[in-house]
Scaffold this motif. Structure first.
Motif, PDB file in Angstrom:
ATOM      1  N   ALA A 124       5.682  -0.844  -0.711  1.00  0.00           N
ATOM      2  CA  ALA A 124       4.209  -0.794  -0.737  1.00  0.00           C
ATOM      3  C   ALA A 124       3.712   0.316   0.187  1.00  0.00           C
ATOM      4  CB  ALA A 124       3.628  -2.146  -0.323  1.00  0.00           C
ATOM      5  N   LEU A 125       4.343   0.448   1.351  1.00  0.00           N
ATOM      6  CA  LEU A 125       3.930   1.498   2.293  1.00  0.00           C
ATOM      7  C   LEU A 125       4.171   2.892   1.698  1.00  0.00           C
ATOM      8  CD1 LEU A 125       5.306  -0.125   5.556  1.00  0.00           C
ATOM      9  CD2 LEU A 125       2.902   0.478   5.157  1.00  0.00           C
ATOM     10  N   ALA A 126       5.245   3.003   0.910  1.00  0.00           N
ATOM     11  CA  ALA A 126       5.553   4.316   0.320  1.00  0.00           C
ATOM     12  C   ALA A 126       4.512   4.706  -0.729  1.00  0.00           C
ATOM     13  CB  ALA A 126       6.951   4.283  -0.304  1.00  0.00           C
ATOM     14  N   VAL A 127       3.933   3.703  -1.416  1.00  0.00           N
ATOM     15  CA  VAL A 127       2.909   4.003  -2.423  1.00  0.00           C
ATOM     16  C   VAL A 127       1.616   4.460  -1.734  1.00  0.00           C
ATOM     17  CG1 VAL A 127       1.466   3.002  -4.261  1.00  0.00           C
ATOM     18  CG2 VAL A 127       3.895   2.404  -4.105  1.00  0.00           C
ATOM     19  N   PHE A 128       1.362   3.948  -0.525  1.00  0.00           N
ATOM     20  CA  PHE A 128       0.133   4.289   0.201  1.00  0.00           C
ATOM     21  C   PHE A 128       0.464   4.930   1.552  1.00  0.00           C
ATOM     22  CE2 PHE A 128      -1.448   0.970  -2.679  1.00  0.00           C
ATOM     23  CZ  PHE A 128      -2.593   1.598  -3.164  1.00  0.00           C
ATOM     24  N   PRO A 129       1.083   6.125   1.526  1.00  0.00           N
ATOM     25  CA  PRO A 129       1.557   6.709   2.797  1.00  0.00           C
ATOM     26  C   PRO A 129       0.434   7.030   3.780  1.00  0.00           C
ATOM     27  CG  PRO A 129       1.815   8.269   0.969  1.00  0.00           C
ATOM     28  CD  PRO A 129       1.380   6.979   0.365  1.00  0.00           C
ATOM     29  N   GLU A 130      -0.787   7.268   3.272  1.00  0.00           N
ATOM     30  CA  GLU A 130      -1.884   7.646   4.170  1.00  0.00           C
ATOM     31  C   GLU A 130      -2.793   6.464   4.481  1.00  0.00           C
ATOM     32  OE1 GLU A 130      -2.116  10.806   5.151  1.00  0.00           O
ATOM     33  OE2 GLU A 130      -0.356  11.288   3.924  1.00  0.00           O
ATOM     34  N   ASP A 131      -2.536   5.302   3.900  1.00  0.00           N
ATOM     35  CA  ASP A 131      -3.506   4.206   3.973  1.00  0.00           C
ATOM     36  C   ASP A 131      -2.938   2.982   4.664  1.00  0.00           C
ATOM     37  OD1 ASP A 131      -5.524   5.555   2.311  1.00  0.00           O
ATOM     38  OD2 ASP A 131      -4.012   5.343   0.736  1.00  0.00           O
ATOM     39  N   ARG A 132      -3.830   2.014   4.822  1.00  0.00           N
ATOM     40  CA  ARG A 132      -3.404   0.786   5.462  1.00  0.00           C
ATOM     41  C   ARG A 132      -2.872  -0.192   4.416  1.00  0.00           C
ATOM     42  NH1 ARG A 132      -8.151  -0.789   7.936  1.00  0.00           N
ATOM     43  NH2 ARG A 132      -7.751  -0.155  10.048  1.00  0.00           N
ATOM     44  N   VAL A 133      -1.828  -0.924   4.775  1.00  0.00           N
ATOM     45  CA  VAL A 133      -1.296  -1.983   3.905  1.00  0.00           C
ATOM     46  C   VAL A 133      -1.297  -3.271   4.724  1.00  0.00           C
ATOM     47  CG1 VAL A 133       0.763  -2.816   2.694  1.00  0.00           C
ATOM     48  CG2 VAL A 133       0.114  -0.409   2.510  1.00  0.00           C
TER      49      VAL A 133
END
Ligand code: PEP
Ligand code: MG
Length: 562
Positions: free
Chosen positions: A312-321
C-alpha cells in the motif's frame, strides 16, 4: 416493470441477471413417491448430470484453494473427488434408483452408513465424515436446485440477491463479474454496503421481504443512486445503467479560497489500494486490516501483513497511508478466532478491547509488521490508529505495546520506526476525552458509522432504527465539532473516515466543521474533490455554526437538505 425500494449504498447503477445466494438453504427432502410412479431412467440421468456438475464444482474449488491458500489445503478437494467416484457409494445410489427411489433420497440413504462408519473412528479418520457430508450436501443442493453458489466465480453480469451477506461473503465477490448486489436486510453503513462500495459494485440494501418475489434469471437494474431495484426495467430505466462518471482529479485540492483538504480512500483489501489511486485519492485514510483476516483458516502472519502494508505504501509513495489495527467483533466476526457468543456484540468485545486482552498476541504481531514497514523513506507516510477506543487507559496500554515491540525489534536488530499514531473517535466516551487523546497522539479520525450508532443508541445494522442512525442529527454533529476542537487544542490533525465523509452534499458542512482530511470509498473521491473546490471556507464555517445551533434533524434538513 416492478420497482422495489431500499437503501443505495454505492452511487452507481447497472443491469444484470438476478441470481439468489442462499447459503443456509433447507436440504429437507420432498416426500418419497411410490416407486411405481418414479421415472427410473429420468432419475438415473438426473443423478449422472448432477454428479458431473458436482465434479466441476469440486475442481473449481480445488483450483481456487491451490491459488489462494496452497496445495496442501487444496488436497481436501482431491478427497472429495475420490468420494464422488467411489464405486461402492455410486453403486449403492444407482441400485436404489433402479429400485424406484428418487435420486435425492437415494443419495441421502447411500451416504448414511459410510458417514456413520467414519464418525466411529478416531482423529483424522473421523474428520472424513465431514468430507463425506460435504460431498453429499453438494449433490443434494444440486438435486434440490438450491445450489450454494460460489461467490468468487459468479458469471459475468450477475446481480446477486440475498437475505443478507456477511462481510466475508461480500469480500469474496469479484467486482469484474458482479453487476450488482441487493439484500433484504442492511443499512447504508452495514459492512456489506461499505465493502460493495469499496469494490465499486452497485448495491441496494434493506429491500425487505419484497426481495423474495424476485426470481432467479430475471433482468434487474440495481440503481444505487435512486435507492431502487427495478425488475424487468423498461427502456427508460435501462438507460439509467451507469453511474458517476466524473473526471478523476489526480492533484490535491483546495477550497475556492485556498484551504487544503486531504481526500483519502478507505480500503479493506490490498487490491482496493490500486483502485483508490486510480480514482485520484490522496492516500489511504482507513485501511481496515480485519479484512486481511477474513475468508481463511488462520490469521495472516507478520510477513504477510508486512507485505500488505508495504504494498500500500508503494502505491502511495508521496502520501499518507493510515492503517487501523485489527477491529474484530461487532458485525465482523472471524470464525477461527473463537469469539464469545455475545448478546450485544456491538457493545461487547470489539476493537482495541480485544487487542489489549484476548488477541494481544495478534496485536503484537501486527505492530511488528507495522513498525517494520514504517522504517525507511517509504515508511514515512505510514500512520497507525486504534479502533473503538473508549478510555484513555486503552491508548496508554496500546502505546506500551508499541514501546515493547520497539524494544524487541531493537534487541533482534531488525530495522523499524514508530509511525504517526492516532485513535478513532467512534464512541461518545472517546469524544468526551478527545482533548486528552489529542495530547498523547498525533491524530484523531472520526468514525461516524459507529459514532452515530453509539450517540443515537441505534444499531447500524437494524433497519427498524435507520431513521435514528443519522449522522446529521444535531447530537452527532455537536459530538463531531467537539472532537475537532479538542484535536486542535491538543495539536493533533483530525480526519473523518465514516461513510458521511464521502457524501459530496455534506462536503461544505464538513469543511465548515474544520476537518483536515476526509476519507471515503474510492468511488466518491472525484465527486468530493470537485465539491471541495466549490467551497468558500467563510461561508462553510457560517453554515456549520448555524447547523450546530439546530435542535432537531428537521432544522438541519432545512439548512442542508436531506
Ligand atoms: C466507523 O465506524 O465510522 C468506521 C469508519 O469504522 P467501521 O465502519 O469499519 O466500523
Ligand atoms: Mg467503526
Amino acid at each position: 416493470m416492478r420497482t422495489l425500494t431500499g437503501t443505495g449504498t454505492t452511487p452507481l447503477s447497472s443491469l444484470g441477471t438476478a441470481r439468489w445466494y442462499r447459503p443456509n438453504a433447507d436440504l429437507t427432502l420432498p416426500d418419497r413417491p411410490d416407486p411405481d410412479d418414479v421415472d427410473v431412467d429420468g432419475e438415473r440421468e438426473r443423478f449422472n448430470r448432477v454428479r458431473e456438475r458436482a465434479r466441476e464444482g469440486i475442481e473449481r474449488a480445488r483450483d481456487r484453494a491451490a491459488e489462494r491458500v496452497g496445495e496442501e489445503e487444496a488436497a481436501v478437494f482431491d478427497a472429495h473427488r475420490e468420494f464422488l467416484d467411489d464405486p461402492t457409494l455410486v453403486g449403492d445410489i444407482e441400485a436404489e434408483i433402479e429400485a424406484g427411489i428418487p435420486a435425492e433420497h437415494a443419495v441421502r440413504s447411500a451416504f448414511e452408513d459410510p458417514i456413520a462408519r467414519f464418525e466411529r473412528m478416531d482423529g483424522r479418520m473421523a474428520e472424513r465424515a465431514d468430507d463425506l457430508r460435504d460431498v453429499r450436501d453438494r449433490l443434494l443442493r444440486l438435486l434440490l436446485d438450491v445450489d450454494a453458489i460460489d461467490l468468487s466465480t459468479l458469471p459475468s453480469g450477475t446481480v446477486l440477491l440475498a437475505e443478507r451477506l456477511t462481510p466475508s461473503d461480500t469480500a469474496e465477490l469479484d467486482p469484474d463479474a458482479v453487476a450488482g448486489v441487493a439484500t433484504a436486510t442492511g443499512g447504508r453503513t452495514s459492512h456489506t454496503g461499505i465493502i460493495a462500495r469499496a469494490l465499486s459494485i452497485p448495491a441496494v440494501v434493506g429491500v425487505g421481504d419484497a426481495l423474495t418475489g424476485v426470481t432467479a434469471g430475471a433482468e434487474v437494474l440495481v440503481d444505487g443512486e435512486a435507492d431502487e431495484l427495478v425488475v424487468s426495467p423498461d427502456e427508460d430505466r435501462r438507460a439509467d445503467a451507469g453511474g458517476l462518471d466524473l473526471p478523476v482529479v489526480r492533484e490535491r485540492v483546495e477550497t475556492a479560497d485556498g484551504r487544503a483538504i486531504e481526500v483519502a480512500a478507505n480500503v479493506g483489501r490490498t487490491a482496493e489500494v490500486g483502485a483508490a489511486s486510480e480514482r485520484g485519492a490522496d492516500g489511504i485514510g482507513l485501511f481496515r486490516t480485519e479484512f486481511l483476516f477474513l475468508n481463511r483458516e488462520e490469521p495472516p502472519d507478520e510477513t504477510e501483513q508486512y507485505g500488505a502494508i508495504t504494498d500500500a505504501l508503494a502505491v502511495f509513495p508521496e502520501d499518507r497511508v493510515v492503517v487501523r489495527t485489527l477491529d474484530v467483533g461487532g458485525d465482523k466476526p472471524v470464525p477461527y478466532l473463537d469469539r464469545p457468543d455475545e448478546p450485544n456484540p456491538f457493545l461487547g468485545r470489539r476493537g482495541i478491547r480485544t487487542s489489549l486482552d484476548e488477541h494481544a498476541d495478534l496485536f503484537d504481531t501486527q505492530l511488528r509488521a507495522l513498525l517494520r514497514a514504517a522504517e525507511g523513506e517509504q515508511g514515512d507516510g505510514l500512520a497507525v490508529m486504534f479502533p473503538l477506543v473508549t478510555r484513555v487507559e486503552e491508548v496508554e496500554a496500546a502505546l506500551d505495546h508499541v514501546e515493547s515491540v520497539v524494544d524487541r525489534l531493537a534487541e533482534e536488530g531488525i530495522p523499524h520506526a514508530v509511525p504517526e499514531l492516532g485513535a478513532m473517535v467512534e464512541t461518545p466516551a472517546a469524544a468526551a476525552v478527545a482533548d486528552v487523546l489529542a495530547e498523547r497522539l498525533d491524530f484523531l479520525s472520526i468514525g461516524t458509522n459507529d459514532l452515530t450508532q453509539y450517540v443515537m443508541a441505534a444499531d447500524r445494522e437494524n433497519d427498524a432504527v435507520a431513521e435514528y442512525h443519522d449522522p446529521l442529527h444535531p447530537a452527532v454533529l455537536r459530538t463531531i465539532d467537539r472532537t475537532v476542537k479538542a484535536a486542535r487544542g491538543g495539536d493533533a490533525w483530525v480526519g473523518m473516515c465514516g461513510e458521511m465523509a464521502g457524501n459530496p452534499a455534506l462536503t461544505e458542512l464538513l469543511v465548515g466543521l474544520r476537518l483536515d482530511e476526509l476519507s471515503m470509498s474510492a468511488v466518491t473521491v472525484p465527486a468530493v474533490k470537485e465539491a471541495i473546490r466549490e467551497v468558500n471556507t467563510g461561508q462553510a464555517e457560517a453554515l456549520a455554526d448555524e447547523v450546530l445551533s439546530c435542535a432537531t434533524r428537521a432544522e438541519v434538513k432545512e439548512l442542508i437538505g436531506d
